[in-house]
Design a protein around this motif. Structure first.
Motif, PDB file in Angstrom:
ATOM      1  N   ASP A  94       8.566  -5.676  -2.845  1.00 47.01           N
ATOM      2  CA  ASP A  94       7.978  -6.193  -1.618  1.00 47.01           C
ATOM      3  C   ASP A  94       7.690  -7.684  -1.730  1.00 47.01           C
ATOM      4  N   PRO A  95       7.776  -8.421  -0.612  1.00 48.80           N
ATOM      5  CA  PRO A  95       7.342  -9.824  -0.622  1.00 48.80           C
ATOM      6  C   PRO A  95       5.819  -9.889  -0.758  1.00 48.80           C
ATOM      7  N   PRO A  96       5.278 -11.032  -1.193  1.00 49.09           N
ATOM      8  CA  PRO A  96       3.825 -11.122  -1.407  1.00 49.09           C
ATOM      9  C   PRO A  96       3.055 -11.299  -0.097  1.00 49.09           C
ATOM     10  N   ARG A  97       3.370 -10.508   0.911  1.00 51.91           N
ATOM     11  CA  ARG A  97       2.650 -10.548   2.186  1.00 51.91           C
ATOM     12  C   ARG A  97       2.954  -9.248   2.928  1.00 51.91           C
ATOM     13  N   ASP A  98       2.074  -8.877   3.841  1.00 52.42           N
ATOM     14  CA  ASP A  98       2.310  -7.697   4.680  1.00 52.42           C
ATOM     15  C   ASP A  98       3.306  -8.041   5.778  1.00 52.42           C
ATOM     16  N   ASP A  99       4.148  -7.064   6.125  1.00 63.89           N
ATOM     17  CA  ASP A  99       5.171  -7.308   7.148  1.00 63.89           C
ATOM     18  C   ASP A  99       5.569  -5.950   7.731  1.00 63.89           C
ATOM     19  N   ILE A 100       6.635  -5.950   8.548  1.00 64.95           N
ATOM     20  CA  ILE A 100       7.085  -4.716   9.199  1.00 64.95           C
ATOM     21  C   ILE A 100       7.428  -3.638   8.173  1.00 64.95           C
ATOM     22  N   TYR A 101       7.861  -4.034   6.964  1.00 64.67           N
ATOM     23  CA  TYR A 101       8.207  -3.032   5.948  1.00 64.67           C
ATOM     24  C   TYR A 101       7.027  -2.105   5.669  1.00 64.67           C
ATOM     25  N   LEU A 102       5.800  -2.660   5.707  1.00 62.36           N
ATOM     26  CA  LEU A 102       4.620  -1.849   5.431  1.00 62.36           C
ATOM     27  C   LEU A 102       4.329  -0.906   6.593  1.00 62.36           C
ATOM     28  N   PHE A 103       4.546  -1.377   7.817  1.00 62.60           N
ATOM     29  CA  PHE A 103       4.338  -0.524   8.980  1.00 62.60           C
ATOM     30  C   PHE A 103       5.296   0.667   8.963  1.00 62.60           C
TER      31      PHE A 103
END
Length: 453
Positions: free
Chosen positions: A394-403
């Motif tokens: 994962d990239p070091p930030r929240d994004d659509i992948y987490l949703f």
């Protein structure tokens, strides 16, 4: 009916009178206690002779202890003032240590014992000894008019150091006391040779030239709370508007479509509230410390605040101190265990402190930065974090992948109520919008952090 109302009014009056009397009594009792205990402490300091003086490193340990054990980590009503801490160490032989009566108070600082007539902060190792061992003498320093116990022979000594080997890396040597374990290194020293990690996702960006380190609060959970709160407040404000101010709206709107005024008001108020939350987040980030590692120039930039000139440190002069604290706050039944990473230079007032979850995570983060500066590592993807919800790629930030990951996990869940609750929350917060906002704000912060150097 009138009798019932009269009884309720009488009860409210009597209860208010009781509370006022109680408050006045406590204020007077506390004022008397404060005068007597402060007077006793000042008298002891005036007539006593210190037998030792703390070093700078020991003073920092005592400061950390007071902030954690007495002032609940963040300061509260009584923020820690380093000028109030005296480095002189005093001794009392045959001390009389008693539990402080609950009606007596000196300060907002949480203190539960008295020592020969004045208040004393007994750290957690000492409190564990009190019920079982008789203390023949005690050594302490003063923080204002409060004594802070640092050792009692054959009972505890919070400054006594010994070397220890952490289980996750037996080849490393750390310094251990009764309240903390410390690993110290510098850019000039060799790598700790442990597994690189990105603890708490503190490394927000890494490319061929720069690695940027700071604590990012742009998490999807936070933005879900912000957006959900904005929606609720929008509804409340819209109802108030319709009930009080709706006279100024054209009459035909409410007559043509009942509820149209409410919908229009909510659509106007909601984005204003969300924009206000985002502005507050942006303003708070200006006070967030940022560290930038430049491996091409072999420099490290420490930026405690936005708008201030960053402190430039050569890589080989950067000092790192990773301290794991193991204490129990006054009155708490659970231990306070967390880690501080302090990046500093030799010059005064040039340090930045960040937090981590464990000593191994802190040392793993230092290994990552060390590997980056020596061009053995070029990307933070693939590094383990201390949070199980995130994966190494994962990239070091929240994004659509987490949703999408959370949606898939909830849909596959067999708990009907959990699925229903999560879907309702997602609908209330407009689905992926919190994740999009968190990602956009994180990217903006990386660009803003670059401008600090």
């Amino acid at each position: 009916m009138h009798l019932a109302i009269a009884i309720v009014k009488l009860f409210i009056f009597l209860r208010s009178l009781f509370k006022l009397t109680q408050w006045l009594f406590l204020k007077k009792r506390w004022a008397q206690s404060k005068r007597s205990q402060c007077s006793a402490a000042r008298s002891f300091r005036a007539g006593g002779t210190p037998f030792q003086q703390l070093s700078t490193a020991e003073t920092e340990v005592i400061s950390t202890l007071i902030k954690l054990e007495a002032i609940n980590k963040i300061g509260g009503k009584c923020p820690f003032n380093p000028k109030e801490l005296s480095p002189n160490v005093y001794r009392i032989v045959g001390p009389v240590i008693e539990q402080k009566p609950w009606l007596e108070s000196n300060t907002d600082t949480q203190v539960k014992h008295t020592l020969n007539g004045f208040e004393v902060l007994i750290p957690s190792p000492g409190r564990r000894c009190l019920p079982t061992k008789a203390i023949s003498e005690i050594h302490f320093v003063f923080y204002g008019d409060i004594a802070v116990a640092i050792r009692a022979p054959d009972c505890f000594d919070i400054l006594e150091e010994q070397e220890a080997k952490p289980s996750f890396a037996p080849h490393l040597s750390i310094i251990k006391t009764q309240i903390s374990s410390v690993y110290e290194s510098s850019g000039a020293q060799k790598s700790p040779e442990v597994k690189p990690t990105n603890s708490d996702r503190l490394i927000q960006h890494m490319d061929q030239t720069h690695a940027i380190v700071y604590r990012d609060t742009c998490r999807a959970n936070g933005y879900m709370f912000i957006i959900g709160t904005a929606g609720v407040f929008s509804l409340i404000l819209a109802l108030i508007y319709i009930a009080v101010v709706s006279e100024v709206w054209p009459a035909y709107l409410s007559e043509a479509a009942p509820g149209l005024t409410l919908v229009m008001t909510m659509t106007l108020i909601w984005p204003l509230l969300v924009a206000g939350f985002l502005a507050v987040e942006h303003w708070q980030f200006k006070k967030q410390p940022v560290i930038v590692f430049d491996r091409e120039q072999e420099h490290v930039y420490l930026s405690p605040l936005a708008g201030e000139k960053a402190i430039v440190i050569p890589w080989d002069q950067l000092k790192i101190s990773i301290r794991q604290l193991n204490m129990r706050g006054v009155g708490l039944e659970y231990p306070i265990n967390f880690v501080q990473l302090e990046f500093a230079a030799r010059m005064p007032d040039s340090r930045i402190t960040l937090g981590a979850k464990s000593l191994s995570a802190g040392i793993g983060l230092w290994q990552t930065l060390h590997s980056f500066m020596h061009k053995d590592l070029h990307c933070v993807r693939g590094l383990e974090t201390m949070e199980p919800e995130y994966r190494p790629e994962d990239p070091p930030r929240d994004d659509i992948y987490l949703f999408t990951r959370r949606l898939r996990e909830k849909i596959n869940s067999k708990d009907f109520f959990a699925v229903t609750g999560w879907l309702f929350l997602a609908a209330l917060t407009l689905g992926p919008l919190p994740y999009i906002l968190a990602s956009a704000c994180s990217r903006f912060r990386v660009r803003h952090a670059r401008r600090r150097i």
